[in-house]
Design a protein around this motif. Structure first.
Motif, PDB file in Angstrom:
ATOM      1  N   TYR A 264       0.887  -1.169   0.000  1.00 58.61           N
ATOM      2  CA  TYR A 264       0.000   0.000   0.000  1.00 58.61           C
ATOM      3  C   TYR A 264       0.916   1.208   0.000  1.00 58.61           C
ATOM      4  O   TYR A 264       1.215   1.795   1.034  1.00 58.61           O
ATOM      5  N   HIS A 270      -3.331   7.708  -2.470  1.00 56.09           N
ATOM      6  CA  HIS A 270      -4.126   8.690  -3.214  1.00 56.09           C
ATOM      7  C   HIS A 270      -5.099   8.037  -4.176  1.00 56.09           C
ATOM      8  O   HIS A 270      -5.815   8.727  -4.893  1.00 56.09           O
ATOM      9  N   ARG A 336     -12.283  -7.491  -6.595  1.00 54.41           N
ATOM     10  CA  ARG A 336     -11.417  -6.355  -6.903  1.00 54.41           C
ATOM     11  C   ARG A 336     -11.011  -6.365  -8.374  1.00 54.41           C
ATOM     12  O   ARG A 336     -11.001  -5.319  -9.041  1.00 54.41           O
ATOM     13  N   GLU A 339     -13.853  -5.196 -10.384  1.00 49.89           N
ATOM     14  CA  GLU A 339     -14.056  -3.762 -10.202  1.00 49.89           C
ATOM     15  C   GLU A 339     -13.084  -2.962 -11.070  1.00 49.89           C
ATOM     16  O   GLU A 339     -13.463  -1.966 -11.707  1.00 49.89           O
ATOM     17  N   ARG A 897       2.072  -1.773   5.660  1.00 53.24           N
ATOM     18  CA  ARG A 897       2.197  -1.331   4.273  1.00 53.24           C
ATOM     19  C   ARG A 897       2.441  -2.517   3.346  1.00 53.24           C
ATOM     20  O   ARG A 897       1.905  -2.598   2.249  1.00 53.24           O
TER      21      ARG A 897
ATOM     22  N   THR B  10      -3.951  18.344   1.941  1.00 52.12           N
ATOM     23  CA  THR B  10      -3.582  16.958   2.211  1.00 52.12           C
ATOM     24  C   THR B  10      -4.006  16.006   1.100  1.00 52.12           C
ATOM     25  O   THR B  10      -3.526  14.883   1.050  1.00 52.12           O
ATOM     26  N   GLU B  11      -4.875  16.438   0.214  1.00 51.55           N
ATOM     27  CA  GLU B  11      -5.216  15.586  -0.916  1.00 51.55           C
ATOM     28  C   GLU B  11      -4.092  15.524  -1.927  1.00 51.55           C
ATOM     29  O   GLU B  11      -4.057  14.653  -2.782  1.00 51.55           O
ATOM     30  N   ILE B  14       2.301  14.329  -0.937  1.00 52.87           N
ATOM     31  CA  ILE B  14       2.770  12.959  -1.144  1.00 52.87           C
ATOM     32  C   ILE B  14       4.004  12.652  -0.292  1.00 52.87           C
ATOM     33  O   ILE B  14       4.693  11.662  -0.535  1.00 52.87           O
ATOM     34  N   ASP B  43       0.214   5.844   8.582  1.00 51.12           N
ATOM     35  CA  ASP B  43       1.264   5.476   7.638  1.00 51.12           C
ATOM     36  C   ASP B  43       1.119   4.016   7.214  1.00 51.12           C
ATOM     37  O   ASP B  43       1.073   3.113   8.029  1.00 51.12           O
ATOM     38  N   GLY B  44       1.028   3.790   5.934  1.00 52.23           N
ATOM     39  CA  GLY B  44       1.035   2.418   5.425  1.00 52.23           C
ATOM     40  C   GLY B  44      -0.315   1.740   5.352  1.00 52.23           C
ATOM     41  O   GLY B  44      -0.397   0.574   4.961  1.00 52.23           O
ATOM     42  N   THR B  45      -1.375   2.441   5.703  1.00 52.75           N
ATOM     43  CA  THR B  45      -2.697   1.812   5.627  1.00 52.75           C
ATOM     44  C   THR B  45      -3.686   2.749   4.939  1.00 52.75           C
ATOM     45  O   THR B  45      -3.393   3.923   4.725  1.00 52.75           O
ATOM     46  N   ARG B  46      -4.855   2.219   4.669  1.00 56.23           N
ATOM     47  CA  ARG B  46      -5.880   3.068   4.063  1.00 56.23           C
ATOM     48  C   ARG B  46      -6.147   4.270   4.933  1.00 56.23           C
ATOM     49  O   ARG B  46      -6.231   4.166   6.135  1.00 56.23           O
ATOM     50  N   GLY B  47      -6.290   5.401   4.259  1.00 52.82           N
ATOM     51  CA  GLY B  47      -6.517   6.622   5.017  1.00 52.82           C
ATOM     52  C   GLY B  47      -5.223   7.341   5.317  1.00 52.82           C
ATOM     53  O   GLY B  47      -5.209   8.336   6.026  1.00 52.82           O
ATOM     54  N   GLU B  48      -4.108   6.858   4.764  1.00 51.54           N
ATOM     55  CA  GLU B  48      -2.834   7.537   4.976  1.00 51.54           C
ATOM     56  C   GLU B  48      -2.923   8.961   4.432  1.00 51.54           C
ATOM     57  O   GLU B  48      -3.359   9.177   3.309  1.00 51.54           O
ATOM     58  N   GLN B 189     -19.840   4.529  -4.200  1.00 50.68           N
ATOM     59  CA  GLN B 189     -18.899   3.575  -3.615  1.00 50.68           C
ATOM     60  C   GLN B 189     -19.059   3.506  -2.111  1.00 50.68           C
ATOM     61  O   GLN B 189     -18.991   2.452  -1.510  1.00 50.68           O
ATOM     62  N   SER B 195     -16.340  -1.215  -2.923  1.00 47.10           N
ATOM     63  CA  SER B 195     -14.917  -1.279  -2.602  1.00 47.10           C
ATOM     64  C   SER B 195     -14.769  -1.750  -1.179  1.00 47.10           C
ATOM     65  O   SER B 195     -14.575  -0.968  -0.272  1.00 47.10           O
ATOM     66  N   ASP B 196     -14.889  -3.029  -0.974  1.00 44.60           N
ATOM     67  CA  ASP B 196     -14.739  -3.542   0.389  1.00 44.60           C
ATOM     68  C   ASP B 196     -13.274  -3.572   0.773  1.00 44.60           C
ATOM     69  O   ASP B 196     -12.410  -3.236  -0.009  1.00 44.60           O
ATOM     70  N   ASN B 197     -12.997  -4.022   1.989  1.00 42.26           N
ATOM     71  CA  ASN B 197     -11.612  -3.972   2.440  1.00 42.26           C
ATOM     72  C   ASN B 197     -10.792  -5.154   1.975  1.00 42.26           C
ATOM     73  O   ASN B 197      -9.636  -5.275   2.311  1.00 42.26           O
ATOM     74  N   LYS B 198     -11.413  -6.038   1.209  1.00 43.51           N
ATOM     75  CA  LYS B 198     -10.618  -7.140   0.664  1.00 43.51           C
ATOM     76  C   LYS B 198      -9.756  -6.590  -0.464  1.00 43.51           C
ATOM     77  O   LYS B 198     -10.239  -5.885  -1.324  1.00 43.51           O
ATOM     78  N   GLU B 199      -8.482  -6.940  -0.432  1.00 44.99           N
ATOM     79  CA  GLU B 199      -7.595  -6.394  -1.447  1.00 44.99           C
ATOM     80  C   GLU B 199      -7.269  -7.437  -2.496  1.00 44.99           C
ATOM     81  O   GLU B 199      -6.628  -7.191  -3.449  1.00 44.99           O
TER      82      GLU B 199
END
Lengths: 962, 199
Positions: A264, A270, A336, A339, A897, B10-11, B14, B43-48, B189, B195-199
């Motif tokens: 990630y 972003h 995914r 999607e 990450r 913040t959008e 980077i 840091d390192g997860t969704r919502g960083e 969404q 967009s579930d949390n499964k990656e």
């Protein structure tokens, strides 16, 4: 995540204290001033008032001294950010943002914002040095060139010219890198290579073999127009930070951003959609997307019928990749994948971006090709907002790939056939026979595929394999003898795999020459006591020339400083060496020498005279300099100049810039875009592979670029074709003389190109892109598990290739490695990548104090699950052992990450070897501020089946507390 | 009169550290100091999310309020500066500041805190504008040259904005409108959890 240890702070403080910051003496001095003025200052004893050292005085901005502004281009990545330097009395005292540059609009990442440090040069190599009995001795340039030259000639005499490995650089300018290739040719060897090999070699091969050229099709700026952006194995936020300016603007214009990566990343942070991918499973992932695309009829049928060949073969392979299979192999949930497919289909034009995550595999050429096929299926190629936006690495890797030191081709991708050599012999003004005699003509060698050839026509040993050129048994090499010496000009060694074997190779060599601004990891990583030469080489800021950004735009760099200390630029060093070796007169026949410096403009003019294949012919020094001056006139989305003296031109005259400079072609901003006439930057797919295959038409059907006089597909242009079309009379008498019996690539007058374009036809033809590359080991791209895979079960289903006896002059192993189950001992996937603060091997950036303070230690990212399994806590030291036994001692960064089962390290560190800090081995005052383990000490064997790209992105390791 | 402000979008940030390095470059700050730093959450997860932080040049600056020797002053543009001659290195301003802007070079007598150093909005200090003395103590004075802080001028993605508060707000407002409220605003969404949390 920044942790400062006292030990690191001490290292920094060992530097002479600069005028910033208050130490006790200056505090006393200033308090004296506050109390009663300068008189008191004069009364203090001299020892209390510390004199500024020469180094300190050097770079402080001076009051009342004229500021000259000079413009260059950042020397780090391929975005090509403009740099404005403020120079006072020849000293670089400040940087200003280059707002007028259409590529970066004044922006910089940390690296670009730090380039003034090159002018400080505290850790630079200052004079030529030689390792003798374990210590570094200073030499004069004359001595160094003499000794090195004598040794090279001795090796040539006894082992032949192929026994030297020359490593050129993608950090050299176009002129410097071109000269490196030409130098090797005049020496008599193809054993010269550069960073592209280990970066995007699989891209160039895979993409060029699909539709004609292997470069980024659109541009960073053009991404403002994308409706979808798919990043597979690209961490632009750290590797191409200023490109994110354009990417995020595209996102703000409504583009959906999709990131697919094992981590990630900061780029994923972003993204609208993130998919986690097991390293090395890019091919199944794309087939997974194509499965949904074809099932739902989302493909662009009209586009495919008119511009694409063999999509049916892809459809057949897609049947092997239903959703459950893709999920099992890639680790990405089937929802995914669907999607992402749906998003790309519903949001067009969309672009795909890939970097090392897609290229650095032993099936890299399969991966890059299937990326192209996806875009062809969606009809996204040749459109603004679409394209295959391949982000190149180093600042001039594009230029160096185009005209510079590649072991498999002469400049301009002409190849190494007799015809290619004859073309360049004409351009260089030397007799083909003379050039031929420079090579080992004693006998032919195994060129692979059952052919025997002279080394002049065999691809040289590439930089990914140079160590095997040293340590492999001589009789297994397709050349006279092993490498006995290496000459590395502008290339790190810790970016190549198998560091433990590299150490052995370095110790076996008779001479190692490093021509670089910094000593590099190569100078200290082995136990050599003698025979290493360090030649201080100037950075690109201490010279001038042209550089090609990833979007194929050429920019002109002005000289900011005179070479620091005793450093000399690449081209000057090559001139001195060529003189010693006895071929300088021929090498520089059409290039003026001023003092000891070859004239850069003359070198570019020679490139212009010879590089017809990719249209490096229109970018003369004059046109480039004019654009640099008027760069503010260019629109920042279309890159088209609006008014001003460059009106109608595209910024950087992106290649192909057809014909000679007088023709004033504007450059081609978007490749393969038929919506514009060729004379205005439009283009078709190249007819590179013949006109038909097995009875099927390979030329475009019913599609042609705007205004084309031929309203259908057509082959590449030759003098004979012009005659058939009745256009031959449009050539001048002189052009006819040159074009007779030749084609668009070998007609040195440019007449064939001029006339073709006068009829709005592309000189290279109008064909279909092909999804099946019959010359490659896997004509239709297939998945094969990495040599070192965590899924031994899948390696049985998707095995690698058979070992090869002579591939790029070397035996190359595949199955003999994969057949063992390495995952039993090494269960974790080991992959690596970039940090924003450092670049490449890191010798330069880790010697920059402003960058060094931001990333003080080497580390490995480990998922909390794997850390707990191994009993490792955050930031403790661990041993990371690679599957071939190399071990590195690094900090553990425990973070989600990375996914479970994957360990990631940056690759920029060097100066340690298997737990030992080699700081003391550097010449005095040149050790980088930050040192650490090179991750490649622990990486493994594995090379692409077409280009010998190294398999760095997917290998195996195990970890344990140190 | 303009009121100078920073705003970090913040959008767009980077975490490239371009701002940090531009500042270190321009002012030659001591090695142990970063006047500007990037803060990363999750840091390192969704919502960083990352944000570049330095002195925010507060209207009612807490550092100025607590300083025992009153070494702070605010310029007519709203830039908060201080006088290193008066600073006693007590560290109160550091305690008061919510952003961690005041920094200390650790080079004083007995390795104590020494003179506080912080972001000056590239506006130097009380010494004469653009003099060598001002540069040595406070770094460059870009404001006196009619320029803006280099961190914002060099931000890789134009995340960091600096200048007249009204103009900065306006730029940011336009971006919000352009983004249609993404990513936080409700859309299909968020509503349908595709967009579930499964990656």
């Amino acid at each position: 995540m920044k942790n400062f240890t006292n030990r690191w702070l001490t290292r920094i403080e060992d530097e002479p204290v600069r005028r910033k910051g208050i130490d006790r003496r200056s505090f006393l001095r200033r308090s004296g001033v506050a109390l009663g003025g300068g008189a008191l200052l004069g009364m203090l004893p001299p020892t209390v008032v510390r004199r500024a050292t020469a180094a300190e005085k050097q770079n402080t901005p001076q009051e009342d001294v004229t500021i000259e502004k000079r413009r260059s281009v950042c020397t780090h990545c391929s975005v090509g950010c403009g740099v404005i330097a403020e120079v006072q009395n020849g000293v670089w005292t400040g940087q200003e943002p280059d707002f007028e540059s259409p590529l970066n609009l004044g922006a910089h990442c940390s690296k670009g914002a730090s380039v003034r440090h090159h002018g400080l040069g505290s850790r630079r190599l200052k004079h030529p040095m030689k390792l003798e009995n374990g210590s570094w001795k200073r030499l004069s340039w004359e001595q160094a060139i003499d000794e090195i030259g004598d040794k090279l000639l001795e090796i040539r005499e006894t082992s032949g010219p192929d026994s030297i490995f020359w490593c050129g650089s993608s950090k050299a300018s176009n002129e410097g890198s071109y000269l490196q290739r030409k130098f090797a040719a005049f020496w008599g060897s193809n054993n010269i290579d550069h960073q592209a090999r280990i970066c995007h070699s699989t891209t160039v091969a895979g993409v060029a073999s699909t539709w004609g050229y292997g470069a980024m099709t659109n541009s960073y700026n053009d991404m403002h127009n994308s409706k979808a952006m798919l990043f597979v194995g690209s961490n632009a936020a750290e590797a191409h930070p200023v490109a994110m300016q354009h990417i995020l603007r595209g996102k703000e214009n409504g583009a959906v951003m999709i990131v697919v990566d094992p981590r990630y990343t900061r780029t994923a942070a972003h993204a609208d959609i993130f998919g986690r991918l097991r390293p090395g499973t890019d091919v199944p992932f794309i087939y997974g997307l194509l499965w949904h695309i074809f099932k739902n009829g989302w493909e662009d049928k009209e586009y495919i019928d008119s511009r694409v060949w063999a999509m049916d073969d892809i459809k057949a392979e897609v049947e092997n990749w239903p959703p459950e299979k893709v999920e099992n192999v890639t680790g990405m949930s089937r929802d995914r994948v669907e999607e992402i497919a749906r998003t790309m289909a519903e949001n067009r034009p969309g672009t795909i971006v890939w970097c090392m995550g897609g290229t650095q595999h032993h099936i890299g050429n399969n991966i890059t090709r299937i990326f192209c096929v996806l875009q062809l299926a969606l009809g996204n190629i040749g459109k603004s907002g679409g394209g295959a936006n391949i982000f190149r690495g180093h600042d001039n890797v594009q230029g160096a790939t185009d005209v510079g030191p590649n072991s498999h081709t002469l400049p301009g991708y002409y190849g190494l056939s007799e015809g290619a050599w004859k073309h360049w012999a004409r351009v260089w003004g030397v007799e083909y026979q003379w050039l031929r005699d420079r090579f080992d003509m004693s006998r032919k060698y195994d060129a692979g595929n059952g052919e025997m050839k002279y080394t002049m026509n065999i691809q040289g040993i590439p930089v990914s394999r140079w160590i095997d050129g040293v340590i492999e048994s001589g009789e297994n090499l397709s050349q006279q003898d092993n490498f006995r010496a290496v000459f590395f000009q502008g290339h790190a060694c810790n970016s190549q795999t198998r560091g433990t074997e590299m150490k052995v190779a370095l110790e076996k060599l008779e001479m190692v020459v490093i021509s670089d601004p910094y000593p590099t990891h190569m100078s200290v990583m082995s136990d050599r006591q003698d025979g290493i030469y360090l030649l201080p080489t100037s950075t690109q800021f201490e010279t001038y020339g042209s550089v090609t950004a990833s979007n194929r735009s050429l920019q002109w760099r002005e000289k900011i400083l005179e070479p620091l200390y005793e450093s000399k630029p690449d081209h000057v060093i090559l001139y001195l060496l060529a003189k010693k070796l006895g071929f300088a007169d021929e090498l520089f026949k059409n290039i003026r020498i001023e003092g000891e410096e070859p004239l850069i403009e003359d070198i570019l003019r020679e490139i212009n005279r010879g590089t017809w294949t990719i249209g490096y012919t229109g970018q003369s020094p004059e046109r480039l300099k004019l654009q640099a001056t008027h760069r503010g006139d260019f629109n920042t989305t279309t890159l088209l100049a609006e008014g001003g003296p460059c009106d109608g031109e595209y910024y950087g005259l992106p290649w192909p810039c057809w014909g000679n400079p007088e023709m004033k072609h504007p450059g081609t901003p978007i490749l393969y875009d038929p919506s514009k006439p060729v004379s205005e930057g439009g283009l078709t797919f190249r007819a590179r592979f013949g006109t038909e295959r097995n009875g099927e038409n390979l030329l475009a059907e019913g599609v042609y670029s705007q205004g084309s006089d031929i309203k259908d597909g057509y082959p590449e242009f030759t003098g004979d074709l012009l005659k058939k079309l009745g256009w031959w009379q449009e050539l001048s008498a002189e052009e006819q003389g040159s074009a007779e019996g030749r084609n668009w690539k070998t007609d040195l007058s440019g007449g064939i190109q001029r006339v073709a374009i006068a009829h709005e036809c592309a000189p290279f033809g109008n064909a279909k892109a092909r999804c099946k590359v019959w010359e490659y080991p896997d004509p239709v791209p297939l998945h094969r598990e990495p040599l070192y895979t965590p899924r031994y079960d899948l390696a049985q289903e998707y095995p690698t290739y058979q070992d090869r006896k002579a591939f790029w002059r070397l035996p190359t192993r595949y199955m003999s490695i994969q057949e063992d189950n390495h995952s039993l001992k090494y269960p974790l996937v080991f992959t690596s990548g970039r940090l924003v603060e450092y670049e490449g091997g890191g010798g330069e950036t880790r010697s920059n104090v402003w960058l060094a303070k931001l990333q003080p230690e080497m580390f490995a990212e480990i998922n909390p699950k794997d850390a707990n399994n191994a009993g490792i806590s955050h930031w403790q030291y661990i041993w990371l052992e690679g599957a071939e036994g190399g071990r590195i001692k690094v900090r553990a960064m425990v973070t989600p990450r990375v996914g479970p089962g994957v360990v990631w390290t940056p690759f920029h560190f060097g100066g340690w070897f298997q737990g030992k800090d080699l700081g003391d081995k550097y010449p005095d005052g040149t050790a980088p501020y930050v040192r650490g383990e090179a991750c490649n000490t622990a990486t493994t064997y594995g090379y692409d089946s077409v280009t010998q790209m190294q398999e760095t992105k997917a290998t195996l390791c195990r970890i344990s507390p140190a | 009169m303009a009121r100078m402000k920073f705003l970090c979008d913040t959008e767009r940030c980077i975490e490239c550290n371009g701002c940090v390095t531009a500042c270190n470059n321009e002012h030659d700050v001591p090695e142990s100091i970063n006047r500007r730093h990037v803060v990363t959450l999750r840091d390192g997860t969704r919502g960083e999310k990352s944000m570049s932080v330095a002195c925010m040049h507060c209207t009612d600056a807490p550092c100025a309020a607590v300083c025992p020797v009153d070494c702070f002053y605010t310029t007519p543009d709203g830039i908060v500066l201080h006088d290193k001659e008066l600073c006693i290195g007590c560290g109160y301003c550091f305690y008061a500041c919510p952003f961690g802007a005041p920094q200390f070079p650790e080079k004083g007598a007995f390795n104590a805190r020494s003179k506080m150093d912080k972001c000056t909005f590239c506006a130097g200090g009380p010494l004469p504008d653009n003099s060598a003395a001002e540069y040595e103590q406070y770094g460059r004075n870009r404001i006196a040259e009619g320029k803006l802080p280099l961190c914002a001028e060099m931000c890789s993605t134009k995340a960091l904005l600096a200048g007249d508060g009204n103009m900065v707000s306006d730029i940011y407002r336009k971006r919000i409108v352009n983004r249609g409220g993404r990513p936080d605003m409700w859309r299909w969404q968020t509503a349908y959890e595709f967009s579930d949390n499964k990656e």
